[in-house]
Scaffold this motif. Structure first.
Motif, PDB file in Angstrom:
ATOM      1  N   GLY A  66       0.803  -1.207   0.000  1.00 34.10           N
ATOM      2  CA  GLY A  66       0.000   0.000   0.000  1.00 34.10           C
ATOM      3  C   GLY A  66       0.835   1.254   0.000  1.00 34.10           C
ATOM      4  O   GLY A  66       2.063   1.217  -0.082  1.00 34.10           O
TER       5      GLY A  66
ATOM      6  N   TYR B 220       4.330   2.614  -5.554  1.00 35.07           N
ATOM      7  CA  TYR B 220       3.084   3.080  -4.943  1.00 35.07           C
ATOM      8  C   TYR B 220       3.216   4.558  -4.565  1.00 35.07           C
ATOM      9  O   TYR B 220       2.282   5.346  -4.752  1.00 35.07           O
ATOM     10  CB  TYR B 220       2.774   2.286  -3.673  1.00 35.07           C
ATOM     11  CG  TYR B 220       2.486   0.817  -3.838  1.00 35.07           C
ATOM     12  CD1 TYR B 220       1.183   0.326  -3.741  1.00 35.07           C
ATOM     13  CD2 TYR B 220       3.504  -0.109  -4.029  1.00 35.07           C
ATOM     14  CE1 TYR B 220       0.903  -1.028  -3.836  1.00 35.07           C
ATOM     15  CE2 TYR B 220       3.243  -1.466  -4.134  1.00 35.07           C
ATOM     16  CZ  TYR B 220       1.941  -1.922  -4.038  1.00 35.07           C
ATOM     17  OH  TYR B 220       1.680  -3.260  -4.140  1.00 35.07           O
TER      18      TYR B 220
ATOM     19  N   ARG C 258      -5.519   8.041  -8.819  1.00 35.66           N
ATOM     20  CA  ARG C 258      -6.816   7.380  -8.601  1.00 35.66           C
ATOM     21  C   ARG C 258      -6.630   5.891  -8.365  1.00 35.66           C
ATOM     22  O   ARG C 258      -7.284   5.301  -7.491  1.00 35.66           O
ATOM     23  CB  ARG C 258      -7.746   7.610  -9.797  1.00 35.66           C
ATOM     24  CG  ARG C 258      -8.259   9.035  -9.945  1.00 35.66           C
ATOM     25  CD  ARG C 258      -9.425   9.096 -10.920  1.00 35.66           C
ATOM     26  NE  ARG C 258      -9.048   8.632 -12.261  1.00 35.66           N
ATOM     27  CZ  ARG C 258      -8.576   9.430 -13.206  1.00 35.66           C
ATOM     28  NH1 ARG C 258      -8.402  10.723 -12.973  1.00 35.66           N
ATOM     29  NH2 ARG C 258      -8.283   8.943 -14.406  1.00 35.66           N
ATOM     30  N   ARG C 259      -5.757   5.286  -9.135  1.00 38.05           N
ATOM     31  CA  ARG C 259      -5.538   3.845  -9.009  1.00 38.05           C
ATOM     32  C   ARG C 259      -4.957   3.486  -7.639  1.00 38.05           C
ATOM     33  O   ARG C 259      -5.445   2.571  -6.962  1.00 38.05           O
ATOM     34  CB  ARG C 259      -4.592   3.382 -10.124  1.00 38.05           C
ATOM     35  CG  ARG C 259      -4.067   1.960 -10.016  1.00 38.05           C
ATOM     36  CD  ARG C 259      -5.151   0.927 -10.171  1.00 38.05           C
ATOM     37  NE  ARG C 259      -4.582  -0.413 -10.295  1.00 38.05           N
ATOM     38  CZ  ARG C 259      -5.278  -1.532 -10.182  1.00 38.05           C
ATOM     39  NH1 ARG C 259      -6.570  -1.491  -9.960  1.00 38.05           N
ATOM     40  NH2 ARG C 259      -4.681  -2.699 -10.309  1.00 38.05           N
TER      41      ARG C 259
ATOM     42  N   GLU D 260      -5.120   5.038  -4.909  1.00 39.71           N
ATOM     43  CA  GLU D 260      -6.050   5.286  -3.810  1.00 39.71           C
ATOM     44  C   GLU D 260      -6.858   4.044  -3.447  1.00 39.71           C
ATOM     45  O   GLU D 260      -7.452   3.979  -2.359  1.00 39.71           O
ATOM     46  CB  GLU D 260      -6.992   6.447  -4.167  1.00 39.71           C
ATOM     47  CG  GLU D 260      -6.311   7.807  -4.080  1.00 39.71           C
ATOM     48  CD  GLU D 260      -7.191   8.948  -4.554  1.00 39.71           C
ATOM     49  OE1 GLU D 260      -8.281   8.667  -5.124  1.00 39.71           O
ATOM     50  OE2 GLU D 260      -6.792  10.109  -4.391  1.00 39.71           O
ATOM     51  N   GLN D 261      -6.868   3.064  -4.325  1.00 45.63           N
ATOM     52  CA  GLN D 261      -7.501   1.778  -4.014  1.00 45.63           C
ATOM     53  C   GLN D 261      -6.602   0.894  -3.144  1.00 45.63           C
ATOM     54  O   GLN D 261      -7.039  -0.175  -2.705  1.00 45.63           O
ATOM     55  CB  GLN D 261      -7.829   1.035  -5.310  1.00 45.63           C
ATOM     56  CG  GLN D 261      -8.761   1.783  -6.245  1.00 45.63           C
ATOM     57  CD  GLN D 261      -8.992   1.004  -7.522  1.00 45.63           C
ATOM     58  OE1 GLN D 261      -9.505  -0.115  -7.520  1.00 45.63           O
ATOM     59  NE2 GLN D 261      -8.597   1.592  -8.649  1.00 45.63           N
ATOM     60  N   PHE D 262      -5.347   1.330  -2.927  1.00 46.37           N
ATOM     61  CA  PHE D 262      -4.380   0.517  -2.176  1.00 46.37           C
ATOM     62  C   PHE D 262      -3.781   1.310  -1.014  1.00 46.37           C
ATOM     63  O   PHE D 262      -2.565   1.461  -0.910  1.00 46.37           O
ATOM     64  CB  PHE D 262      -3.267   0.042  -3.117  1.00 46.37           C
ATOM     65  CG  PHE D 262      -3.733  -0.841  -4.224  1.00 46.37           C
ATOM     66  CD1 PHE D 262      -3.798  -2.220  -4.058  1.00 46.37           C
ATOM     67  CD2 PHE D 262      -4.137  -0.306  -5.442  1.00 46.37           C
ATOM     68  CE1 PHE D 262      -4.242  -3.041  -5.078  1.00 46.37           C
ATOM     69  CE2 PHE D 262      -4.579  -1.117  -6.478  1.00 46.37           C
ATOM     70  CZ  PHE D 262      -4.639  -2.495  -6.291  1.00 46.37           C
TER      71      PHE D 262
ATOM     72  N   ALA E 179      -5.841  -0.871   3.874  1.00 42.49           N
ATOM     73  CA  ALA E 179      -6.403  -2.028   3.169  1.00 42.49           C
ATOM     74  C   ALA E 179      -5.449  -3.215   3.233  1.00 42.49           C
ATOM     75  O   ALA E 179      -5.882  -4.368   3.364  1.00 42.49           O
ATOM     76  CB  ALA E 179      -6.708  -1.665   1.717  1.00 42.49           C
TER      77      ALA E 179
ATOM     78  N   TRP F 127     -12.097  -6.653  -3.189  1.00 42.24           N
ATOM     79  CA  TRP F 127     -10.808  -5.999  -3.051  1.00 42.24           C
ATOM     80  C   TRP F 127     -10.253  -5.696  -4.438  1.00 42.24           C
ATOM     81  O   TRP F 127     -10.314  -6.538  -5.324  1.00 42.24           O
ATOM     82  CB  TRP F 127      -9.821  -6.886  -2.315  1.00 42.24           C
ATOM     83  CG  TRP F 127     -10.213  -7.239  -0.922  1.00 42.24           C
ATOM     84  CD1 TRP F 127     -11.022  -8.274  -0.546  1.00 42.24           C
ATOM     85  CD2 TRP F 127      -9.826  -6.585   0.274  1.00 42.24           C
ATOM     86  NE1 TRP F 127     -11.161  -8.310   0.813  1.00 42.24           N
ATOM     87  CE2 TRP F 127     -10.433  -7.282   1.354  1.00 42.24           C
ATOM     88  CE3 TRP F 127      -9.012  -5.485   0.556  1.00 42.24           C
ATOM     89  CZ2 TRP F 127     -10.255  -6.904   2.672  1.00 42.24           C
ATOM     90  CZ3 TRP F 127      -8.829  -5.110   1.889  1.00 42.24           C
ATOM     91  CH2 TRP F 127      -9.453  -5.813   2.929  1.00 42.24           C
ATOM     92  N   PRO F 128      -9.627  -4.523  -4.656  1.00 41.61           N
ATOM     93  CA  PRO F 128      -8.971  -4.259  -5.930  1.00 41.61           C
ATOM     94  C   PRO F 128      -7.772  -5.187  -6.115  1.00 41.61           C
ATOM     95  O   PRO F 128      -7.119  -5.555  -5.146  1.00 41.61           O
ATOM     96  CB  PRO F 128      -8.524  -2.799  -5.819  1.00 41.61           C
ATOM     97  CG  PRO F 128      -8.444  -2.536  -4.352  1.00 41.61           C
ATOM     98  CD  PRO F 128      -9.520  -3.382  -3.724  1.00 41.61           C
ATOM     99  N   GLN F 129      -7.530  -5.576  -7.351  1.00 49.29           N
ATOM    100  CA  GLN F 129      -6.490  -6.541  -7.651  1.00 49.29           C
ATOM    101  C   GLN F 129      -5.413  -5.910  -8.535  1.00 49.29           C
ATOM    102  O   GLN F 129      -5.661  -4.952  -9.244  1.00 49.29           O
ATOM    103  CB  GLN F 129      -7.077  -7.772  -8.365  1.00 49.29           C
ATOM    104  CG  GLN F 129      -8.186  -8.460  -7.613  1.00 49.29           C
ATOM    105  CD  GLN F 129      -7.730  -9.081  -6.320  1.00 49.29           C
ATOM    106  OE1 GLN F 129      -6.717  -9.774  -6.271  1.00 49.29           O
ATOM    107  NE2 GLN F 129      -8.452  -8.826  -5.229  1.00 49.29           N
TER     108      GLN F 129
END
Length: 392
Positions: free
Chosen positions: A189, A291, A350-351, A353-355, A359, A388-390
């Protein structure tokens, strides 16, 4: 239900210490962490009375040892203390690969569920990739000790689940014959509050690299590609130089377009001053710096081996390791198209922010809960794939 989490690094320190902290924080929030074993720690929300510190001389005190014997001795000492700490009534024991094989054996002998964390590719894949990479430069690479490889492989066999952070890492285990039943993908993350986008793009095109300036990270490929790209911009290099390849970097020293910045503590600010982040690594698990660059709104130029959560053509331009021409073309493309840089950079933020790190900690906590409930690796993998985003 109780869990023990162990890491043979400074807990909440840089690199792997940060990753371990975020995992343990997730376990702590979930009420699952009963014991933390670490090679020293920085204060966090984890209660001091739950922490077992392992004492071992710092790297600087044993400079007469090369890296491999130093880490062998460190892990041996860590395992001794960890074995004693793990003798309690724990449902799950969570270890990082190669650091505590004796503890892993003890856990399995006591009927405890065992999670092994591997932040890179399978040890044999990693060794083969690095030996081949150094051979390209005529450098004799001292491979990992056979005993260390044997311990890693033994831990894979003992594990109920093996946590891998990226598709490349996951695939390396399958290629080495590890049963998919054991494999769980658990991406890392980013600290989305510390790493934030810039207010405006730099006036001059600026490519940034952060990492060891050495063979594994593809530094020579980057420098050769920079020359061919002829962007008219700047290349900033952050990190220490690897001794084995130090002199091969001489042709690029004292260049006005290349800045050798050394180790820096202000990486977020440096990222915000860049146009693009470049990381042509040969072998990783899932590099944390990718990241962080995405969180700062930078498009990436990366190899699949970097383990980035960025996707080719959406947040990044993906190239293969050692491909100088492809890297040069990617640099030239982005240097000539500021609008594309901004488009990919916004998508990168944006991408990632899913990680968030929260999380990642929640994923680790879910793994522990399901292990304690007797679930298989396949069932845990399915649970993590739902909601969960992959990494694609």
């Amino acid at each position: 239900m109780k869990s023990l989490y162990a890491i043979a690094s400074l807990f909440a320190g840089p690199g792997i210490g940060t990753t371990a902290y975020r995992a343990a924080a997730g376990l702590w929030r979930a009420g699952l962490l009963d014991r933390l074993v670490a090679l020293g720690h920085r204060p966090t929300e984890v209660a001091e009375e739950q922490i077992v510190d392992v004492r071992f001389p710092p790297r600087g005190a044993l400079r007469f040892l090369s890296d491999k014997p130093f880490y062998w001795l460190k892990n041996r000492r860590f395992d001794q203390v960890c074995r004693r700490a793990a003798a309690g009534d724990f449902a799950v024991v969570h270890l990082w690969n190669s650091q505590a094989t004796g503890t892993a054996r003890l856990a399995k002998g006591r009927g405890q569920r065992l999670a092994i964390d591997r932040a890179s590719t399978h040890i044999r894949t990693q060794t083969d990739l690095l030996v081949a990479a150094y051979e390209r430069f005529g450098i004799r690479y001292a491979p990992t000790y056979r005993e260390t490889i044997a311990r890693c492989v033994e831990e894979y066999a003992l594990a109920d689940v093996i946590l891998t952070p990226s598709p490349r890492s996951y695939r390396s285990f399958l290629e080495q014959g590890v049963a998919e039943e054991k494999l769980v993908r658990c991406p890392f993350g980013a600290d989305l509050e510390r790493f934030t986008p810039r207010d405006r793009p730099p006036e001059k095109f600026r490519a940034l690299f952060v990492g060891q300036l050495g063979v594994r990270k593809g530094i020579v490929t980057l420098l050769e590609a920079w020359d061919r790209a002829a962007t008219g911009g700047e290349l900033w290099l952050v990190g220490g130089k690897e001794e084995a390849i130090h002199r091969r970097l001489d042709p690029w020293r004292d260049r006005p377009d290349i800045r050798w910045l050394g180790f820096r503590s202000d990486v977020p600010e440096l990222l915000r001053q860049a146009s693009v982040f470049v990381f042509p690594s040969i072998e990783e698990g899932s590099a944390l710096v990718t990241y962080e660059a995405m969180a700062c709104g930078l498009p990436l130029i990366v190899t699949p081996e970097s383990g980035a959560v960025a996707r080719d053509g959406r947040e990044a331009i993906e190239i293969k390791p050692h491909e100088v021409d492809a890297l040069a073309a990617a640099l030239a493309k982005l240097a000539a198209d500021p609008a594309l840089v901004e488009q990919l950079g916004r998508a990168a933020r944006r991408r990632v922010e899913q990680f968030p790190w929260s999380a990642y900690g929640d994923r680790v906590a879910l793994v522990h809960r399901l292990l304690a409930d007797g679930r298989t690796g396949a069932e845990i993998r399915q649970a993590l794939a739902t909601g969960w985003p992959q990494i694609e």
